[in-house]
Design a protein around this motif. Structure first.
Motif, PDB file in Angstrom:
ATOM      1  N   ILE A  42      57.466  44.175   8.667  1.00 61.48           N
ATOM      2  CA  ILE A  42      56.855  43.106   8.561  1.00 61.48           C
ATOM      3  C   ILE A  42      55.623  43.401   9.743  1.00 61.48           C
ATOM      4  O   ILE A  42      56.186  43.570  10.939  1.00 61.48           O
ATOM      5  N   HIS A  43      54.341  43.131   9.675  1.00 63.93           N
ATOM      6  CA  HIS A  43      53.173  43.466  10.379  1.00 63.93           C
ATOM      7  C   HIS A  43      52.455  42.296  10.391  1.00 63.93           C
ATOM      8  O   HIS A  43      52.205  41.722   9.234  1.00 63.93           O
ATOM      9  N   ARG A  44      51.646  42.073  11.286  1.00 62.72           N
ATOM     10  CA  ARG A  44      50.532  41.452  11.330  1.00 62.72           C
ATOM     11  C   ARG A  44      49.437  42.162  10.397  1.00 62.72           C
ATOM     12  O   ARG A  44      49.517  43.177  10.304  1.00 62.72           O
ATOM     13  N   LYS A  45      48.665  41.441   9.709  1.00 65.11           N
ATOM     14  CA  LYS A  45      47.671  41.758   8.794  1.00 65.11           C
ATOM     15  C   LYS A  45      46.897  42.929   9.398  1.00 65.11           C
ATOM     16  O   LYS A  45      46.717  44.299   8.831  1.00 65.11           O
ATOM     17  N   GLU A  46      46.284  42.658  10.411  1.00 64.56           N
ATOM     18  CA  GLU A  46      45.452  43.737  11.306  1.00 64.56           C
ATOM     19  C   GLU A  46      46.041  44.894  11.684  1.00 64.56           C
ATOM     20  O   GLU A  46      45.505  46.030  11.379  1.00 64.56           O
ATOM     21  N   VAL A  47      47.202  44.770  12.043  1.00 68.91           N
ATOM     22  CA  VAL A  47      48.125  45.867  12.376  1.00 68.91           C
ATOM     23  C   VAL A  47      48.481  46.880  10.891  1.00 68.91           C
ATOM     24  O   VAL A  47      48.421  47.945  11.007  1.00 68.91           O
ATOM     25  N   TYR A  48      48.900  46.062  10.056  1.00 69.62           N
ATOM     26  CA  TYR A  48      48.940  46.674   8.760  1.00 69.62           C
ATOM     27  C   TYR A  48      47.959  47.636   8.347  1.00 69.62           C
ATOM     28  O   TYR A  48      48.098  48.684   7.800  1.00 69.62           O
ATOM     29  N   LEU A  49      46.978  46.832   8.236  1.00 69.47           N
ATOM     30  CA  LEU A  49      45.757  47.851   7.741  1.00 69.47           C
ATOM     31  C   LEU A  49      45.369  48.748   8.832  1.00 69.47           C
ATOM     32  O   LEU A  49      44.721  49.777   8.243  1.00 69.47           O
ATOM     33  N   ASP A  50      45.640  48.814  10.024  1.00 69.93           N
ATOM     34  CA  ASP A  50      45.418  49.860  10.905  1.00 69.93           C
ATOM     35  C   ASP A  50      46.319  51.030  10.569  1.00 69.93           C
ATOM     36  O   ASP A  50      45.999  52.201  10.575  1.00 69.93           O
ATOM     37  N   ILE A  51      47.476  50.712  10.146  1.00 61.82           N
ATOM     38  CA  ILE A  51      48.518  51.522   9.979  1.00 61.82           C
ATOM     39  C   ILE A  51      48.115  52.277   8.534  1.00 61.82           C
ATOM     40  O   ILE A  51      48.057  53.539   8.299  1.00 61.82           O
ATOM     41  N   GLN A  52      47.519  51.501   7.483  1.00 61.94           N
ATOM     42  CA  GLN A  52      46.995  52.179   6.327  1.00 61.94           C
ATOM     43  C   GLN A  52      46.109  53.162   6.544  1.00 61.94           C
ATOM     44  O   GLN A  52      45.809  54.173   5.991  1.00 61.94           O
ATOM     45  N   ASN A  53      45.015  52.772   7.280  1.00 61.77           N
ATOM     46  CA  ASN A  53      43.767  53.617   7.858  1.00 61.77           C
ATOM     47  C   ASN A  53      44.314  54.771   8.402  1.00 61.77           C
ATOM     48  O   ASN A  53      43.816  55.781   8.117  1.00 61.77           O
ATOM     49  N   GLU A  54      45.210  54.655   9.376  1.00 61.79           N
ATOM     50  CA  GLU A  54      45.780  55.970  10.052  1.00 61.79           C
ATOM     51  C   GLU A  54      46.583  56.799   9.015  1.00 61.79           C
ATOM     52  O   GLU A  54      46.238  58.221   9.025  1.00 61.79           O
ATOM     53  N   ASN A  55      47.150  56.274   8.203  1.00 59.77           N
ATOM     54  CA  ASN A  55      47.830  57.251   6.974  1.00 59.77           C
ATOM     55  C   ASN A  55      47.053  58.058   6.245  1.00 59.77           C
ATOM     56  O   ASN A  55      46.687  58.974   5.664  1.00 59.77           O
ATOM     57  N   ASN A  56      45.872  57.165   5.750  1.00 55.64           N
ATOM     58  CA  ASN A  56      44.935  57.544   4.881  1.00 55.64           C
ATOM     59  C   ASN A  56      43.865  58.811   5.643  1.00 55.64           C
ATOM     60  O   ASN A  56      43.848  59.801   5.042  1.00 55.64           O
ATOM     61  N   GLN A  57      43.747  58.628   7.092  1.00 55.90           N
ATOM     62  CA  GLN A  57      43.146  59.826   7.562  1.00 55.90           C
ATOM     63  C   GLN A  57      43.969  60.681   7.931  1.00 55.90           C
ATOM     64  O   GLN A  57      43.533  61.975   7.638  1.00 55.90           O
ATOM     65  N   ALA A  58      45.275  60.500   8.000  1.00 59.85           N
ATOM     66  CA  ALA A  58      46.177  61.943   8.075  1.00 59.85           C
ATOM     67  C   ALA A  58      46.308  62.812   6.865  1.00 59.85           C
ATOM     68  O   ALA A  58      46.505  63.956   6.676  1.00 59.85           O
TER      69      ALA A  58
END
Length: 77
Positions: A42-58
């Motif tokens: 469970i994440h706030r949406k802005e945190v979830y989007l940051d995690i997705q972005n980091e995963n895509n960059q990785a």
């Protein structure tokens, strides 16, 4: 989108395992409590989007690294 009206201490059930309860309302802020199994993130949406972005960059870094290693391997043969 489903829109529901709830008052303080009223809940919403999602499936059998998730319950969202309205804890308080103050001005334009609402505090909610979420009960869910530990395996559900469970994440706030802005945190979830940051995690997705980091995963895509990785993942892109890994692909680029593999391409570079492949080129270096071909040069040494």
């Amino acid at each position: 989108m489903l829109v529901l009206t709830r008052r303080i201490n009223e809940s919403i059930k999602i499936g059998d395992d998730i319950e969202i309860t309205i804890l308080s309302v103050s001005g334009d802020q609402i505090k909610i409590g979420i009960e869910a199994p530990k395996y559900i993130e469970i994440h706030r949406k802005e945190v979830y989007l940051d995690i997705q972005n980091e995963n895509n960059q990785a993942s892109q870094t890994s692909i680029n690294l593999l391409k570079q290693l492949n080129l270096n391997f071909k040069k040494t043969r």
